[in-house]
Design a protein around this motif. Structure first.
Motif, mmCIF file in Angstrom:
data_model
loop_
_atom_site.group_PDB
_atom_site.id
_atom_site.type_symbol
_atom_site.label_atom_id
_atom_site.label_comp_id
_atom_site.label_asym_id
_atom_site.label_seq_id
_atom_site.Cartn_x
_atom_site.Cartn_y
_atom_site.Cartn_z
ATOM 1 N N LEU A 216 0.710 -1.193 -0.083
ATOM 2 C CA LEU A 216 0.039 -0.094 0.105
ATOM 3 C C LEU A 216 0.814 1.383 0.215
ATOM 4 O O LEU A 216 0.512 2.365 -0.904
ATOM 5 C CB LEU A 216 -0.965 -0.119 1.190
ATOM 6 N N GLU A 217 1.727 1.347 0.707
ATOM 7 C CA GLU A 217 2.919 2.430 0.655
ATOM 8 C C GLU A 217 3.470 2.641 -0.391
ATOM 9 O O GLU A 217 3.656 3.806 -0.927
ATOM 10 C CB GLU A 217 3.917 2.140 1.897
ATOM 11 N N ALA A 218 3.876 1.571 -1.215
ATOM 12 C CA ALA A 218 4.354 1.531 -2.534
ATOM 13 C C ALA A 218 3.647 2.282 -3.443
ATOM 14 O O ALA A 218 4.033 3.132 -4.233
ATOM 15 C CB ALA A 218 5.180 0.266 -2.892
ATOM 16 N N CYS A 219 2.471 1.655 -3.445
ATOM 17 C CA CYS A 219 1.398 2.175 -4.350
ATOM 18 C C CYS A 219 1.214 3.880 -4.191
ATOM 19 O O CYS A 219 0.747 4.637 -5.270
ATOM 20 C CB CYS A 219 -0.108 1.455 -4.312
ATOM 21 N N LYS A 220 1.006 4.055 -2.885
ATOM 22 C CA LYS A 220 0.728 5.621 -2.575
ATOM 23 C C LYS A 220 1.861 6.324 -3.086
ATOM 24 O O LYS A 220 1.740 7.474 -3.473
ATOM 25 C CB LYS A 220 0.472 5.795 -0.986
ATOM 26 N N ALA A 221 3.140 5.772 -3.244
ATOM 27 C CA ALA A 221 4.101 6.880 -3.459
ATOM 28 C C ALA A 221 4.018 6.994 -4.999
ATOM 29 O O ALA A 221 4.443 7.905 -5.568
ATOM 30 C CB ALA A 221 5.592 6.032 -3.249
ATOM 31 N N LEU A 222 3.706 5.880 -5.655
ATOM 32 C CA LEU A 222 3.567 5.939 -7.116
ATOM 33 C C LEU A 222 2.360 6.776 -7.751
ATOM 34 O O LEU A 222 2.197 7.212 -8.801
ATOM 35 C CB LEU A 222 3.287 4.487 -7.742
ATOM 36 N N ALA B 199 -13.453 1.911 -8.728
ATOM 37 C CA ALA B 199 -13.447 3.288 -9.250
ATOM 38 C C ALA B 199 -14.102 4.286 -8.586
ATOM 39 O O ALA B 199 -13.912 5.589 -8.252
ATOM 40 C CB ALA B 199 -13.787 3.099 -10.443
ATOM 41 N N ASN B 200 -15.529 3.821 -8.065
ATOM 42 C CA ASN B 200 -16.397 4.956 -7.449
ATOM 43 C C ASN B 200 -15.809 5.106 -5.886
ATOM 44 O O ASN B 200 -15.592 6.390 -5.649
ATOM 45 C CB ASN B 200 -17.675 4.140 -7.305
ATOM 46 N N ALA B 201 -15.110 4.074 -5.476
ATOM 47 C CA ALA B 201 -14.536 4.385 -4.024
ATOM 48 C C ALA B 201 -13.345 5.164 -4.183
ATOM 49 O O ALA B 201 -13.131 6.427 -3.312
ATOM 50 C CB ALA B 201 -14.327 2.992 -3.526
ATOM 51 N N VAL B 202 -12.705 5.086 -5.101
ATOM 52 C CA VAL B 202 -11.491 6.131 -5.485
ATOM 53 C C VAL B 202 -11.885 7.449 -5.704
ATOM 54 O O VAL B 202 -11.209 8.344 -5.073
ATOM 55 C CB VAL B 202 -10.502 5.744 -6.610
ATOM 56 N N ASN B 203 -13.219 7.636 -6.638
ATOM 57 C CA ASN B 203 -13.437 9.034 -6.972
ATOM 58 C C ASN B 203 -14.045 9.558 -5.637
ATOM 59 O O ASN B 203 -14.030 10.873 -5.486
ATOM 60 C CB ASN B 203 -14.527 8.790 -8.030
ATOM 61 N N GLU B 204 -14.689 8.983 -4.737
ATOM 62 C CA GLU B 204 -15.351 9.457 -3.622
ATOM 63 C C GLU B 204 -14.410 9.931 -2.877
ATOM 64 O O GLU B 204 -14.107 11.146 -2.060
ATOM 65 C CB GLU B 204 -16.166 8.552 -2.978
ATOM 66 N N ALA B 205 -13.228 9.123 -2.680
ATOM 67 C CA ALA B 205 -12.112 9.515 -1.561
ATOM 68 C C ALA B 205 -11.465 10.729 -1.962
ATOM 69 O O ALA B 205 -10.909 11.498 -1.394
ATOM 70 C CB ALA B 205 -11.317 8.293 -1.325
ATOM 71 N N SER C 4 -6.610 5.177 -0.045
ATOM 72 C CA SER C 4 -5.399 5.989 0.076
ATOM 73 C C SER C 4 -4.639 6.202 -0.999
ATOM 74 O O SER C 4 -3.789 7.015 -0.907
ATOM 75 C CB SER C 4 -4.463 5.127 0.850
ATOM 76 N N LEU C 5 -5.261 5.915 -2.254
ATOM 77 C CA LEU C 5 -4.525 6.258 -3.485
ATOM 78 C C LEU C 5 -4.813 7.380 -4.059
ATOM 79 O O LEU C 5 -6.008 7.609 -4.324
ATOM 80 C CB LEU C 5 -4.734 5.018 -4.627
ATOM 81 N N GLN C 6 -3.681 8.153 -4.437
ATOM 82 C CA GLN C 6 -3.721 9.430 -5.157
ATOM 83 C C GLN C 6 -3.564 9.298 -6.469
ATOM 84 O O GLN C 6 -2.582 8.306 -7.013
ATOM 85 C CB GLN C 6 -2.597 10.247 -4.486
ATOM 86 N N LEU C 7 -4.221 9.807 -7.506
ATOM 87 C CA LEU C 7 -4.088 9.376 -8.796
ATOM 88 C C LEU C 7 -4.558 10.748 -9.694
ATOM 89 O O LEU C 7 -5.174 11.585 -9.226
ATOM 90 C CB LEU C 7 -4.599 7.946 -9.390
ATOM 91 N N ARG C 8 -4.045 10.527 -10.899
ATOM 92 C CA ARG C 8 -4.419 11.869 -11.801
ATOM 93 C C ARG C 8 -5.811 11.564 -12.391
ATOM 94 O O ARG C 8 -6.479 10.569 -12.538
ATOM 95 C CB ARG C 8 -3.460 11.800 -13.005
ATOM 96 N N TRP D 232 1.781 9.909 -10.041
ATOM 97 C CA TRP D 232 2.126 9.417 -11.442
ATOM 98 C C TRP D 232 1.203 8.661 -12.124
ATOM 99 O O TRP D 232 0.941 8.336 -13.283
ATOM 100 C CB TRP D 232 3.451 8.851 -11.715
ATOM 101 N N VAL D 233 0.045 8.032 -11.230
ATOM 102 C CA VAL D 233 -0.867 6.965 -11.955
ATOM 103 C C VAL D 233 -1.790 7.533 -12.836
ATOM 104 O O VAL D 233 -2.661 8.410 -12.247
ATOM 105 C CB VAL D 233 -1.353 6.205 -10.822
ATOM 106 N N GLY D 234 -2.066 7.428 -13.985
ATOM 107 C CA GLY D 234 -2.932 7.740 -14.977
ATOM 108 C C GLY D 234 -3.675 6.686 -15.616
ATOM 109 O O GLY D 234 -4.555 6.801 -16.536
ATOM 110 N N HIS D 235 -3.281 5.308 -15.128
ATOM 111 C CA HIS D 235 -3.739 4.032 -15.596
ATOM 112 C C HIS D 235 -3.736 3.088 -14.698
ATOM 113 O O HIS D 235 -2.877 2.814 -13.893
ATOM 114 C CB HIS D 235 -3.043 3.885 -16.953
ATOM 115 N N ILE D 236 -4.725 2.222 -14.699
ATOM 116 C CA ILE D 236 -4.687 1.040 -13.605
ATOM 117 C C ILE D 236 -4.777 -0.362 -14.441
ATOM 118 O O ILE D 236 -5.896 -0.245 -15.269
ATOM 119 C CB ILE D 236 -5.636 1.193 -12.561
#
Length: 307
Positions: free
Chosen positions: A208-214, A299-305, A266-270, A217-221
């Motif tokens: 999880l920490e590694a994904c948060k660090a990336l 996807a909905n959970a990420v967008n809500e967060a 916890s994921l920040q993305l573009r 930069w994330v624009g695709h999953i």
């Protein structure tokens, strides 16, 4: 703008039959997908690193008549850290950008560099710089075409497990560092969730920490599940790997051990990120709809967060 804008599946390999792609895309639309990732190999739209105009035109007609958000997965064999095959790797990467632009795919997924473990130990800094020197011109061409490169964290594939190759991108944190060095507007990250779980299982970092660090930069999953247990013993087939729960399972959510809820929270993305589901064909038979629903829920959970 919504952070995650589409969810769907990859198309699989056409083996020269574009009708198979058309049928697959129609099915995706029917079950509620909003995106699709075209597999570049097997289309016969590129041969000898050259576009084949008639095949490109046929493929363009197929994708343009289905209302989906498209990406393209370039050949996995492209390796911009390969010092022996510099020319052909650059041509393969560049023509992948051109194919994407021709068919209206806004993102091209590429795998980062891989080298022998000994070469990595001896020449890490030089190899990272070499990759950037190869990736830069490809990224410039992508920008000219209005395409973005999504650099994907790789899995501990059989060559990695056998000690034949390694990649910094097994750790999403190292991929973030390399993308920061390049800092090109046409290059972002593809977070493969299952690959991150496997990299953590192999190298012992916090997934999880590694994904948060990336995340920035994330624009695709790429969306699938795995246990993270490396396939360090012989298995006769992918199905045997799934039976044991090892390796790159490409499994539905819940068949592995990824904490998708914690990741979504916890994921920040573009903005404009696409989610592409990658399932093995045996799982598609019985878990396609439930995995699409799980990806949409993620996807909905990420967008809500992030709202």
């Amino acid at each position: 703008m919504t952070h995650i804008v589409s969810t769907g599946f990859n198309t699989g390999i056409a083996d020269g039959d574009l009708g198979r792609i058309a049928t697959r895309l129609d099915h995706m639309v029917e079950i509620g997908c909003t995106g699709a990732e075209i597999t570049a190999v097997g289309l016969d739209a590129v041969v000898d690193c050259r576009l084949i105009p008639d095949r490109v035109a046929d493929l363009r007609k197929i994708v343009s008549t289905r209302d989906l958000n498209y990406s393209l997965h370039a050949p996995i064999a492209i390796n911009l850290m390969d010092e022996t095959h510099v020319d052909i790797m650059a041509r393969a990467a560049t023509v992948s950008m051109e194919l994407a632009a021709e068919i209206g795919a806004g993102v091209v997924v590429l795998h980062p560099g891989r080298v022998s473990p000994q070469n990595w130990v001896n020449r890490q800094d030089q190899l990272l710089q070499f990759e950037l020197e190869q990736l830069g011109p490809v990224a410039d061409r992508a920008a000219e075409l209005g395409v973005q490169i999504a650099y994907e964290n790789i899995s501990p594939n059989p060559r990695v497990i056998a000690g034949q190759e390694t990649s910094y991108s097994l750790d999403p944190r190292a991929l973030a560092d390399q993308l920061a060095r390049l800092n090109h507007p046409a290059v972002m990250a593809c977070l493969d969730i299952s690959h991150a779980q496997q990299g953590a299982g192999l190298w012992g970092f916090d997934m999880l920490e590694a994904c948060k660090a990336l995340g920035p930069w994330v624009g695709h999953i790429h969306f699938s599940d795995s246990t993270g247990l490396p396939a360090t013993f012989p298995t006769g087939s992918r199905n045997e790997q799934q039976f044991f729960g090892v390796g790159d399972m490409h499994a539905p959510q819940g068949f592995g051990r990824v904490d998708f809820a914690a990741l979504a929270a916890s994921l920040q993305l573009r903005e404009g990120t696409r989610v592409v589901i990658e399932l093995k064909s045996n799982f598609l038979v019985h878990a396609e709809q439930q995995t699409l629903a799980a990806a949409q829920s993620f996807a909905n959970a990420v967008n809500e967060a992030l709202s």
